[in-house]
Design a protein around this motif. Structure first.
Motif: not given
Length: 496
Positions: A167, A170, A174, A321, A336, A340
């Motif tokens: 998460g 990012g 992923i 995420y 961000r 997370a």
């Protein structure tokens, strides 16, 4: 086999680093790949062996194998088709799902559904991490390596760390991680099926009696909320990296196909296993993953643990995420990656409760799905209705301006969401969760038999909320959308 350049990544094959994008628009120079690259994250997120347990969940509605198969297939495909439609908005708007919702809800009015979305994704990542920890402890216990508190703590730390790392880093990690998870988990799941196939007894399965129409609908809605409706609020988070020229039909098709394929195959075999043994079905309700190990030879228990952990982590990573993005869309002003981390802390706390303190899994899980499934279904209907009415791409700048074309807090969509949610909660029941026994208040007044009648567990409220949100938007928002699209964009004004 999809080639690496087919996988949409922020900047090709550069070294991994923490993604800095939050709610901002993805620039055209960073939009890479083709729609078929969406297969990997969606398949990887849904190839979990938890799909086998849904066979037992479906038969728990006291329906036959064929009814459960029809309800499961329809619920899975239809709900992930909704995800495919929402994913088109990502390609057209270049922003996260819960930012694109501002076109329908207004810039600050969108905070209400963003909070609900955040609750849903945090809930799902918590469930997945807890299940991975419980499954690991069960496997270690069968091997005689100790499956007690120490094992559960170690498993929870490991699974939680993998999920939070995904998460925080990012999108780039992923997309690469999901490709590996897809291949490894897919192969090992096929081996599992081969090893336990002799536990299937078709005569027992085929003799399961048929249930009522209400029980069939209940299973259908449960499958919808357990699969695609749990992802609709995140469906555009990955398609936003695709170039604008990408085919909308291809985005819908690859999203739906990638997400549905594994659950459909796993559901069939899960139904055969659960239908062959009533004891297995009861065990799955208490420990959905660990119960599946009782059928395995000892030598495959460690590979099974790998299957379970990777499959569940694949889904949890996508959830954490998107939950971070939803938290930012709800108004929290932090980077961000930090969002997370916040969600990761809550996820660990919730997982500790499920693993160490909860006496029952299936009851609270069902309550969670139906209770949050109602407002998410209402949101989904409104966003899809709004998307259907639009003829132009979103004005990306105005998605962030309260004084722009999409407005600040337009009352219509919010009131429609509240009305659809109130209707939906009045038509669902959650008797297994004491705090939710107030739901179902419309079942009696509408002549559906009350909270103990034949429609009590059909969960009609989810379908009602989805339909009211969609049809209500088509009926009331056409003029508003046309007025928005009639305004020139800032780029057009500057050009003049």
């Amino acid at each position: 086999m999809t080639e690496p350049h087919d996988i949409p990544r922020p900047a090709g094959d550069r070294p991994l680093r923490v993604e800095t994008h939050g709610l901002d628009v993805i620039a055209d120079g960073e939009r890479k790949g083709v729609p078929r690259g969406l297969f990997w994250p969606w398949f990887g997120a849904n190839v979990s062996v938890l799909g086998l347990s849904y066979g037992a969940f479906a038969l728990g509605f006291r329906i036959s194998f064929w009814q459960a198969l029809a309800a499961g297939a329809a619920g899975i495909v239809f709900s992930f088709l909704l995800c495919g439609f929402v994913a088109v908005a990502g390609k057209r708007g270049s922003a996260p799902t819960m930012v694109l919702g501002r076109a329908a809800y207004g810039v600050r009015g969108n905070r209400m559904p963003s909070v609900v979305s955040w609750l849903l994704t945090v809930g799902w990542e918590t469930v997945l991490v807890a299940l991975a920890s419980m499954a690991t402890a069960t496997v270690f216990g069968r091997l005689g390596w100790g499956g007690g508190t120490g094992t559960k703590v170690a498993a929870l730390v490991l699974v939680g760390a993998l999920t939070v790392a995904g998460g925080v880093l990012g999108f780039d990690l992923i997309m690469r991680l999901q490709t590996v998870i897809t291949v490894v988990t897919g192969v090992l799941t096929v081996v599992y099926v081969g090893l336990v196939a002799d536990h299937v007894h078709w005569g027992t399965v085929s003799a399961l009696p048929a249930g009522s129409a209400q029980e069939f609908i209940g299973a259908l809605v449960f499958m919808m909320t357990g699969f695609g409706l749990g992802w609709v609020n995140a469906a555009a988070d990955y398609s936003r990296y695709l170039p604008r020229r990408s085919s909308g039909r291809a985005v819908i098709g690859w999203t739906t196909f990638g997400a549905s394929l594994a659950p459909l195959l796993l559901l069939v075999f899960g139904l055969l296993l659960a239908g062959s043994s009533a004891g297995l079905g009861e065990a799955v309700a208490a420990d959905p993953i660990g119960a599946l190990t009782t059928l395995l030879p000892t030598w495959f228990l460690v590979p099974f643990a790998v299957v379970a952990v990777l499959g569940l982590v694949g889904g949890a990573v996508l959830d954490i995420y998107s939950s971070g993005l939803a938290l930012l869309a709800a108004g929290l002003r932090i980077p961000r990656p930090l969002a997370a981390l916040v969600d990761g802390a809550l996820m660990i706390a919730g997982s500790v409760y499920i693993v160490f303190f909860a006496d029952d899994f299936l009851g609270p899980f069902t309550g969670f799905l139906t209770t949050l499934g109602v407002p998410i279904a209402a949101w989904c209907g409104i966003v899809l209705g709004d998307l259907l009415l639009r003829r132009r791409d979103y004005d990306e700048q105005d998605l962030y301006r309260p004084d722009g074309r999409y407005g600040d807090v337009p009352p219509g969509p919010l009131l429609l969401t509240l009305a659809a949610t109130a209707l939906g909660w009045g038509l669902v029941t959650n008797t297994s969760a004491g705090l939710l026994d107030w739901q179902g208040y419309l079942l009696g007044p509408l002549g559906l038999g009350g909270r103990s009648g034949p429609w009590a567990y059909a969960n009609l409220g989810v379908l009602a909320a989805l339909a009211l949100g969609f049809l209500g938007t088509l009926a009331t928002a056409r003029g508003r959308v046309r007025a928005q699209e009639a305004e020139p964009s800032r780029a057009e004004v500057s050009a003049v």
